[in-house]
Design a protein around this motif. Structure first.
Motif, PDB file in Angstrom:
ATOM      1  N   VAL A   1     129.677 -64.350 -30.519  1.00 31.51           N
ATOM      2  CA  VAL A   1     130.749 -64.900 -31.371  1.00 31.51           C
ATOM      3  C   VAL A   1     130.443 -64.141 -32.785  1.00 31.51           C
ATOM      4  CG1 VAL A   1     131.860 -66.844 -32.382  1.00 31.51           C
ATOM      5  CG2 VAL A   1     131.071 -66.859 -30.041  1.00 31.51           C
ATOM      6  N   ILE A   2     131.424 -63.567 -33.507  1.00 38.72           N
ATOM      7  CA  ILE A   2     131.451 -63.146 -34.889  1.00 38.72           C
ATOM      8  C   ILE A   2     132.515 -63.771 -35.537  1.00 38.72           C
ATOM      9  CG2 ILE A   2     131.641 -60.971 -36.147  1.00 38.72           C
ATOM     10  CD1 ILE A   2     130.899 -59.349 -33.809  1.00 38.72           C
ATOM     11  N   ILE A   3     132.193 -64.427 -36.672  1.00 34.02           N
ATOM     12  CA  ILE A   3     133.128 -65.120 -37.438  1.00 34.02           C
ATOM     13  C   ILE A   3     133.136 -64.680 -38.901  1.00 34.02           C
ATOM     14  CG2 ILE A   3     133.828 -67.501 -38.366  1.00 34.02           C
ATOM     15  CD1 ILE A   3     132.059 -68.667 -35.853  1.00 34.02           C
ATOM     16  N   ASN A   4     134.420 -64.109 -39.266  1.00 38.13           N
ATOM     17  CA  ASN A   4     134.441 -63.597 -40.642  1.00 38.13           C
ATOM     18  C   ASN A   4     135.807 -64.674 -41.126  1.00 38.13           C
ATOM     19  OD1 ASN A   4     133.800 -62.276 -42.781  1.00 38.13           O
ATOM     20  ND2 ASN A   4     135.104 -60.571 -42.348  1.00 38.13           N
TER      21      ASN A   4
ATOM     22  N   SER B   1     130.284 -62.546 -44.204  1.00 29.86           N
ATOM     23  CA  SER B   1     130.279 -62.812 -45.722  1.00 29.86           C
ATOM     24  C   SER B   1     131.767 -63.756 -45.820  1.00 29.86           C
ATOM     25  CB  SER B   1     130.474 -61.571 -46.548  1.00 29.86           C
ATOM     26  OG  SER B   1     131.574 -60.759 -46.324  1.00 29.86           O
ATOM     27  N   LYS B   2     132.585 -63.478 -45.065  1.00 35.91           N
ATOM     28  CA  LYS B   2     133.882 -64.629 -45.578  1.00 35.91           C
ATOM     29  C   LYS B   2     134.233 -65.560 -44.522  1.00 35.91           C
ATOM     30  CE  LYS B   2     136.018 -60.835 -48.238  1.00 35.91           C
ATOM     31  NZ  LYS B   2     136.297 -60.889 -49.374  1.00 35.91           N
ATOM     32  N   GLY B   3     133.226 -65.652 -43.686  1.00 35.38           N
ATOM     33  CA  GLY B   3     133.176 -66.619 -42.595  1.00 35.38           C
ATOM     34  C   GLY B   3     132.838 -68.150 -43.028  1.00 35.38           C
ATOM     35  N   VAL B   4     133.449 -69.038 -42.565  1.00 32.28           N
ATOM     36  CA  VAL B   4     133.639 -70.266 -43.029  1.00 32.28           C
ATOM     37  C   VAL B   4     133.234 -71.202 -41.646  1.00 32.28           C
ATOM     38  CG1 VAL B   4     134.419 -72.198 -44.081  1.00 32.28           C
ATOM     39  CG2 VAL B   4     134.741 -70.293 -45.332  1.00 32.28           C
ATOM     40  N   VAL B   5     132.322 -71.957 -41.409  1.00 29.81           N
ATOM     41  CA  VAL B   5     132.115 -72.565 -40.046  1.00 29.81           C
ATOM     42  C   VAL B   5     131.867 -74.181 -40.432  1.00 29.81           C
ATOM     43  CG1 VAL B   5     130.720 -72.771 -38.055  1.00 29.81           C
ATOM     44  CG2 VAL B   5     131.330 -70.547 -38.889  1.00 29.81           C
ATOM     45  N   ASN B   6     132.610 -74.927 -39.870  1.00 32.07           N
ATOM     46  CA  ASN B   6     132.523 -76.404 -39.856  1.00 32.07           C
ATOM     47  C   ASN B   6     132.197 -77.186 -38.482  1.00 32.07           C
ATOM     48  OD1 ASN B   6     132.844 -77.062 -42.690  1.00 32.07           O
ATOM     49  ND2 ASN B   6     134.734 -76.151 -42.393  1.00 32.07           N
ATOM     50  N   GLY B   7     131.015 -77.287 -38.019  1.00 35.13           N
ATOM     51  CA  GLY B   7     131.093 -77.858 -36.699  1.00 35.13           C
ATOM     52  C   GLY B   7     129.395 -77.822 -36.171  1.00 35.13           C
ATOM     53  N   THR B   8     129.516 -77.791 -34.959  1.00 38.20           N
ATOM     54  CA  THR B   8     128.141 -77.703 -34.238  1.00 38.20           C
ATOM     55  C   THR B   8     128.079 -76.490 -33.291  1.00 38.20           C
ATOM     56  OG1 THR B   8     128.226 -80.126 -33.930  1.00 38.20           O
ATOM     57  CG2 THR B   8     126.753 -78.860 -32.400  1.00 38.20           C
ATOM     58  N   LEU B   9     127.140 -75.792 -33.468  1.00 36.93           N
ATOM     59  CA  LEU B   9     126.570 -74.428 -32.860  1.00 36.93           C
ATOM     60  C   LEU B   9     125.575 -74.394 -31.944  1.00 36.93           C
ATOM     61  CD1 LEU B   9     126.780 -72.175 -35.889  1.00 36.93           C
ATOM     62  CD2 LEU B   9     128.575 -72.951 -34.402  1.00 36.93           C
ATOM     63  N   TYR B  10     125.696 -74.111 -30.691  1.00 33.71           N
ATOM     64  CA  TYR B  10     124.772 -74.095 -29.667  1.00 33.71           C
ATOM     65  C   TYR B  10     124.108 -72.718 -29.579  1.00 33.71           C
ATOM     66  CZ  TYR B  10     125.358 -79.225 -28.859  1.00 33.71           C
ATOM     67  OH  TYR B  10     125.945 -80.570 -28.786  1.00 33.71           O
ATOM     68  N   THR B  11     123.027 -72.301 -29.898  1.00 30.37           N
ATOM     69  CA  THR B  11     122.657 -70.958 -29.780  1.00 30.37           C
ATOM     70  C   THR B  11     121.285 -70.576 -30.125  1.00 30.37           C
ATOM     71  OG1 THR B  11     123.135 -68.618 -30.402  1.00 30.37           O
ATOM     72  CG2 THR B  11     123.262 -70.267 -32.164  1.00 30.37           C
ATOM     73  N   ASP B  12     120.448 -69.678 -29.670  1.00 24.25           N
ATOM     74  CA  ASP B  12     119.023 -69.227 -30.158  1.00 24.25           C
ATOM     75  C   ASP B  12     119.106 -67.911 -30.890  1.00 24.25           C
ATOM     76  OD1 ASP B  12     117.950 -71.480 -28.408  1.00 24.25           O
ATOM     77  OD2 ASP B  12     118.101 -70.274 -26.779  1.00 24.25           O
ATOM     78  N   ASP B  13     120.458 -67.449 -31.431  1.00 25.22           N
ATOM     79  CA  ASP B  13     120.438 -66.343 -32.146  1.00 25.22           C
ATOM     80  C   ASP B  13     121.515 -66.516 -33.177  1.00 25.22           C
ATOM     81  OD1 ASP B  13     120.609 -63.893 -33.261  1.00 25.22           O
ATOM     82  OD2 ASP B  13     120.544 -62.759 -31.321  1.00 25.22           O
ATOM     83  N   LEU B  14     121.215 -67.114 -34.148  1.00 23.63           N
ATOM     84  CA  LEU B  14     122.346 -67.321 -35.548  1.00 23.63           C
ATOM     85  C   LEU B  14     121.971 -66.539 -36.542  1.00 23.63           C
ATOM     86  CD1 LEU B  14     124.638 -68.991 -36.579  1.00 23.63           C
ATOM     87  CD2 LEU B  14     122.831 -70.513 -37.398  1.00 23.63           C
ATOM     88  N   SER B  15     122.962 -65.767 -37.186  1.00 22.65           N
ATOM     89  CA  SER B  15     122.869 -65.017 -38.563  1.00 22.65           C
ATOM     90  C   SER B  15     123.800 -65.300 -39.487  1.00 22.65           C
ATOM     91  CB  SER B  15     122.553 -63.553 -38.268  1.00 22.65           C
ATOM     92  OG  SER B  15     123.882 -63.077 -37.649  1.00 22.65           O
ATOM     93  N   ILE B  16     123.601 -65.469 -40.436  1.00 20.32           N
ATOM     94  CA  ILE B  16     124.521 -65.900 -41.770  1.00 20.32           C
ATOM     95  C   ILE B  16     124.445 -64.749 -42.916  1.00 20.32           C
ATOM     96  CG2 ILE B  16     125.734 -67.578 -43.406  1.00 20.32           C
ATOM     97  CD1 ILE B  16     124.307 -69.742 -41.642  1.00 20.32           C
ATOM     98  N   GLU B  17     125.500 -63.823 -42.958  1.00 16.30           N
ATOM     99  CA  GLU B  17     125.567 -63.175 -44.277  1.00 16.30           C
ATOM    100  C   GLU B  17     125.455 -63.752 -45.362  1.00 16.30           C
ATOM    101  OE1 GLU B  17     128.604 -60.039 -43.814  1.00 16.30           O
ATOM    102  OE2 GLU B  17     127.171 -58.815 -42.400  1.00 16.30           O
ATOM    103  N   GLN B  18     125.197 -63.008 -46.476  1.00 14.96           N
ATOM    104  CA  GLN B  18     125.222 -63.533 -47.732  1.00 14.96           C
ATOM    105  C   GLN B  18     126.841 -63.822 -47.978  1.00 14.96           C
ATOM    106  OE1 GLN B  18     123.360 -61.429 -50.802  1.00 14.96           O
ATOM    107  NE2 GLN B  18     124.250 -62.620 -52.669  1.00 14.96           N
ATOM    108  N   GLY B  19     127.251 -64.855 -48.568  1.00 13.40           N
ATOM    109  CA  GLY B  19     128.786 -65.325 -48.681  1.00 13.40           C
ATOM    110  C   GLY B  19     129.365 -66.002 -47.662  1.00 13.40           C
ATOM    111  N   GLY B  20     128.537 -65.945 -46.374  1.00 16.01           N
ATOM    112  CA  GLY B  20     129.177 -66.884 -45.464  1.00 16.01           C
ATOM    113  C   GLY B  20     128.688 -68.330 -45.366  1.00 16.01           C
ATOM    114  N   ARG B  21     129.497 -69.050 -44.949  1.00 15.67           N
ATOM    115  CA  ARG B  21     129.333 -70.650 -45.435  1.00 15.67           C
ATOM    116  C   ARG B  21     129.164 -71.447 -43.801  1.00 15.67           C
ATOM    117  NH1 ARG B  21     133.559 -72.543 -49.300  1.00 15.67           N
ATOM    118  NH2 ARG B  21     134.798 -70.661 -48.307  1.00 15.67           N
ATOM    119  N   PHE B  22     128.177 -72.388 -43.694  1.00 11.91           N
ATOM    120  CA  PHE B  22     128.224 -73.084 -42.671  1.00 11.91           C
ATOM    121  C   PHE B  22     127.841 -74.628 -42.884  1.00 11.91           C
ATOM    122  CE2 PHE B  22     125.069 -74.997 -39.605  1.00 11.91           C
ATOM    123  CZ  PHE B  22     126.038 -75.167 -38.322  1.00 11.91           C
ATOM    124  N   ASN B  23     128.569 -75.396 -42.282  1.00 14.16           N
ATOM    125  CA  ASN B  23     128.334 -77.042 -42.510  1.00 14.16           C
ATOM    126  C   ASN B  23     128.411 -77.501 -41.301  1.00 14.16           C
ATOM    127  OD1 ASN B  23     128.133 -79.443 -43.737  1.00 14.16           O
ATOM    128  ND2 ASN B  23     130.340 -79.519 -44.038  1.00 14.16           N
TER     129      ASN B  23
END
Length: 99
Positions: A17-20, A36-58
Motif C-alpha cells: 500500500v502506498i499512500i500519498n 510526503s503528502k500522505g495523511v493516515v488516521n487509523g490502525t496499521l497491521y504490517t511488519d514493513d512501514l515507512s513514512i517519508e518526511q512530511g507524511g503524517r500518521f495518527n
C-alpha cells in the motif's frame, strides 16, 4: 495506491500500500508506505512501514497477523459469504401473517 488527490475511508487488505493522499481506517498489508503528502488516521497491521518526511500518521501500529494478506482476504470473504447466506435464508413475512 492512494494518490495525492485521493481519499479512502474503510479497510484495506493488500500486499503493498502506498499512500500519498488521505486514508482513514484499518490497513492490513505486507508493506505500507506513507509518502510526503500522505495523511493516515487509523490502525496499521504490517511488519514493513515507512513514512517519508512530511507524511503524517495518527493511530496505532501492530505487527502483521502472521498470515499473509491473501489468507486474511479469504477469511473476510468467507465470513461475508456466510452472512449473505444467512440473510438469503430469511423469508419476509407475507401480508396478513403474524410474527
Amino acid at each position: 495506491m492512494v494518490s495525492e488527490s485521493g481519499a479512502v475511508n474503510g479497510d484495506i487488505f493488500a500486499q503493498h500500500v502506498i499512500i500519498n493522499g488521505a486514508f482513514e481506517g484499518t490497513c492490513h498489508a505486507d508493506k505500507i508506505e506513507i509518502l510526503s503528502k500522505g495523511v493516515v488516521n487509523g490502525t496499521l497491521y504490517t511488519d514493513d512501514l515507512s513514512i517519508e518526511q512530511g507524511g503524517r500518521f495518527n493511530g496505532m501500529t501492530h505487527p502483521a497477523a502472521g498470515e499473509n494478506v491473501t489468507q486474511l482476504v479469504d477469511a473476510v470473504d468467507a465470513k461475508e459469504t456466510k452472512n449473505t447466506k444467512i440473510h438469503k435464508e430469511i423469508k419476509p413475512a407475507t401480508k396478513g401473517s403474524s410474527l
